[in-house]
Design an enzyme around this catalytic site. Structure first.
Site, short mmCIF file in Angstrom:
data_model
loop_
_atom_site.label_atom_id
_atom_site.label_comp_id
_atom_site.label_asym_id
_atom_site.label_seq_id
_atom_site.Cartn_x
_atom_site.Cartn_y
_atom_site.Cartn_z
N HIS A 180 26.49 -0.26 23.09
CA HIS A 180 28.06 -0.60 23.65
C HIS A 180 29.15 -0.18 23.10
O HIS A 180 29.84 0.32 23.37
CB HIS A 180 27.28 -1.34 24.71
CG HIS A 180 28.28 -1.35 26.11
ND1 HIS A 180 28.78 0.01 26.47
CD2 HIS A 180 29.49 -2.16 26.47
CE1 HIS A 180 30.13 -0.85 27.99
NE2 HIS A 180 30.18 -1.94 27.65
N GLU A 183 26.02 -8.38 23.25
CA GLU A 183 24.26 -6.89 22.88
C GLU A 183 23.89 -6.90 21.01
O GLU A 183 22.91 -7.11 21.00
CB GLU A 183 25.26 -5.97 22.41
CG GLU A 183 24.43 -4.67 22.38
CD GLU A 183 25.30 -3.43 22.42
OE1 GLU A 183 25.43 -2.51 22.68
OE2 GLU A 183 26.53 -3.61 22.17
N CYS A 225 30.99 0.20 33.83
CA CYS A 225 30.93 1.38 32.78
C CYS A 225 29.64 0.90 31.96
O CYS A 225 28.70 1.89 31.35
CB CYS A 225 31.33 0.20 31.84
SG CYS A 225 33.49 -0.28 31.81
N HIS A 270 37.09 3.28 25.26
CA HIS A 270 35.73 3.57 25.98
C HIS A 270 36.18 4.10 28.01
O HIS A 270 36.98 3.74 28.63
CB HIS A 270 36.43 1.37 26.41
CG HIS A 270 34.89 1.16 27.21
ND1 HIS A 270 33.70 2.00 27.69
CD2 HIS A 270 34.73 -0.42 27.89
CE1 HIS A 270 33.30 1.43 28.92
NE2 HIS A 270 33.79 -0.46 28.12
N PHE A 321 31.02 -4.35 33.84
CA PHE A 321 31.57 -5.35 34.81
C PHE A 321 30.94 -5.65 36.14
O PHE A 321 30.05 -5.10 36.73
CB PHE A 321 33.04 -5.53 34.84
CG PHE A 321 33.74 -5.83 34.24
CD1 PHE A 321 34.08 -5.82 32.31
CD2 PHE A 321 35.27 -4.94 34.99
CE1 PHE A 321 34.79 -5.97 32.32
CE2 PHE A 321 36.30 -5.55 33.90
CZ PHE A 321 36.04 -5.89 32.68
N LYS A 354 32.99 4.09 20.98
CA LYS A 354 33.71 4.01 20.91
C LYS A 354 34.80 3.19 19.85
O LYS A 354 35.83 2.97 20.25
CB LYS A 354 34.04 2.79 22.51
CG LYS A 354 33.19 2.72 23.10
CD LYS A 354 32.76 1.73 24.58
CE LYS A 354 31.59 2.11 25.44
NZ LYS A 354 30.40 1.84 24.74
#
Length: 491
Positions: free
Chosen positions: A382, A393, A242, A418, A477, A413
């Site tokens: 994010h 975050e 991502c 996402h 990831f 998002k």
């Protein structure tokens, strides 16, 4: 290389040489208070990063380090990177202005899945694109064969080129050996791959289409876009889950800065709303299961969040050297200031609790951009709506930005889901539209915020905000972190 002893204002770790042994005494500080001490082997900081961090520390209450000088932005027009075009494929259609208008309205694009029968799945909703059309951008024969991942890429890429006044007739008059493509994907042609495996298992290898491998591999978006447009410069894809699109922006800008290209077509594309993609993320226990209220499922920083919502699409920018853009009379939309990439080196899917990978990535981005933390007043986060990720975050942001009274942050998002490898591309466009319109879209579903969220998340309703410097965060990831910075263009 530099060793320092310093009181640190945002929790980074510095070293002090111990005269009695070869080890290093490590202190981590929060404000002026040491919070832990460990003995580890020597670690050094690059002198450029040291200079930048020293500047940050000088703004804190600590007087251990004096200010060196404010970081300076790039001034060489050959190395300044500007944005001259944008292209999007999204749940709100393929027009950049419509896409942003829907976001400003706070409209949710999360719906029940109808691409396949999801009735037996524990998650039955997504940020699925409906009624997508590639007419005028992909010929009919190829359109039938292509994986949606590459269809999205081609449409967004060509729309970005047209937006930059780089249609095919104009391109043919230019030096296309100095024009490249870096459009990444976190997964690639997942539907093509799934269909090929299904054919192999059910009918044998002779029934596998010859397009199985080409349309599955992640580099094909960049390749197909170059084949259609004749762009012969740097061409590849990056796949860092991502964080993909931001990695692409960072790499492409450096091609321009090094003089290897004048123009780069850059971004991310993804089409994982299919049985394999949805099923795979269900198996990871990563998705929200709010099937009764899909439009309320993605809720960054809200205490009732229960996972992310899978989405899809593509976001592509035209990045160009200021010198080249000026010579051809291009309309300059905004400026890319810099970026950074780091790795948590911690876990396949979970973020570091101390946020060090993210905070150091933000610090390095600001150093590369030549801006101080005080200049940043907008963060496109994010913010996936996961229990651990949202707060990790937030904590990293707080480590870098000490005074957040004038800062705004939001979560795109919350409305589109996402987009995985496409997320950074879509959110870069959001940052640039925020810069050009003076409006920030809301983060919707902000009903019960976590108590530690003390930065304005633009809850539920859009806000006017003059953006000075915007940063966009994307994490993936594997612990991949990426941050890029944009600002209004000033000649």
């Amino acid at each position: 290389m530099t060793s320092i002893t310093a009181t640190c204002s945002f929790g980074l770790i510095f070293r002090r040489k111990d005269s009695e042994n070869n080890g290093v005494s490590m202190h981590q500080y929060n404000g002026l208070r040491a919070i832990e001490t460990t003995i580890i082997s020597v670690v050094s900081l690059d002198s450029h990063i040291f200079n930048f961090l020293a500047y940050i520390f000088s703004a804190s209450k600590s007087k251990a380090i004096k200010a060196i000088s404010a970081p300076k932005r790039e001034t060489d027009p050959k190395k300044r990177v500007v944005i001259t075009g944008m292209g999007v494929v999204s749940v709100f259609g393929n027009d950049v202005d419509t896409f942003y208008d829907k976001l400003l309205e706070g409209e949710s694009g999360i719906t029940l899945i109808d691409k396949f029968d999801a009735s037996t799945f524990t998650v039955r909703f997504a940020g699925q694109i409906h009624n997508f059309s590639s007419v005028g951008y992909i010929d009919r024969k190829n359109d039938r064969r292509l994986d949606d991942c590459w269809r999205f890429c081609l449409v967004a890429g060509k729309k970005a080129l047209l937006h930059a006044n780089l249609g095919q007739q104009i391109l043919e008059t230019m030096d296309r050996t100095r024009m490249g493509v870096v459009v990444g994907s976190g997964i690639g042609g997942m539907t093509s791959f799934s269909n090929g495996v299904e054919a192999l298992i059910q009918k044998g290898f002779k029934k596998i289409t010859p397009f199985f491998i080409p349309y599955s591999i992640t580099n094909m978006g960049s390749a197909l876009l170059a084949i259609d447009t004749g762009l012969m410069g740097p061409n590849y894809s990056i796949s860092t889950a991502c964080a993909t699109a931001n990695y692409c922006f960072y790499a492409a800008a450096n091609h321009i800065r090094r003089g290897e290209a004048d123009i780069m077509v850059v971004g991310g594309t993804e089409a994982a709303v299919n049985p394999t993609g949805v099923g795979g993320f269900i198996a990871c226990r990563a998705l929200s299961q709010r099937n009764h209220e899909p439009h309320k499922a993605s809720r960054p920083w809200d205490q009732d969040r229960d996972g992310f919502v899978i989405g899809e699409g593509a976001g592509v920018l035209i990045m160009e050297s200021l010198e080249h853009a000026s010579k051809r009379g291009a309309n300059i939309i905004a400026e890319y200031l810099g970026g950074a990439i780091t790795c948590d080196a911690h876990h396949m899917t979970d973020p570091r609790k101390d946020g060090l990978g993210v905070s150091s990535c933000i610090a390095k981005c600001l150093e590369d951009a030549g801006v101080s933390p005080e200049e940043v007043n907008y963060v496109n986060c994010h913010a996936t709506s996961t229990l651990a990720g949202d707060l990790a975050e937030l904590n990293a942001i707080k480590k870098i930005f000490k005074n957040t009274s004038e800062m705004k942050m939001n979560g795109t998002k919350s409305m589109i889901g996402h987009g995985l490898g496409a997320a950074g591309g879509l959110e870069a466009i959001v940052c640039i539209k925020a810069i050009t319109t003076g409006w920030l879209h809301p983060t919707i579903n902000q009903d019960n915020l976590e108590p530690q969220v003390d930065i304005d998340t633009v809850p539920n309703v859009k806000k006017r905000h003059e953006v000075n410097v915007a940063i966009s965060n994307s994490f993936g990831f594997g612990g991949h972190n990426s941050v890029v910075a944009f600002t209004p263009f000033n000649p």
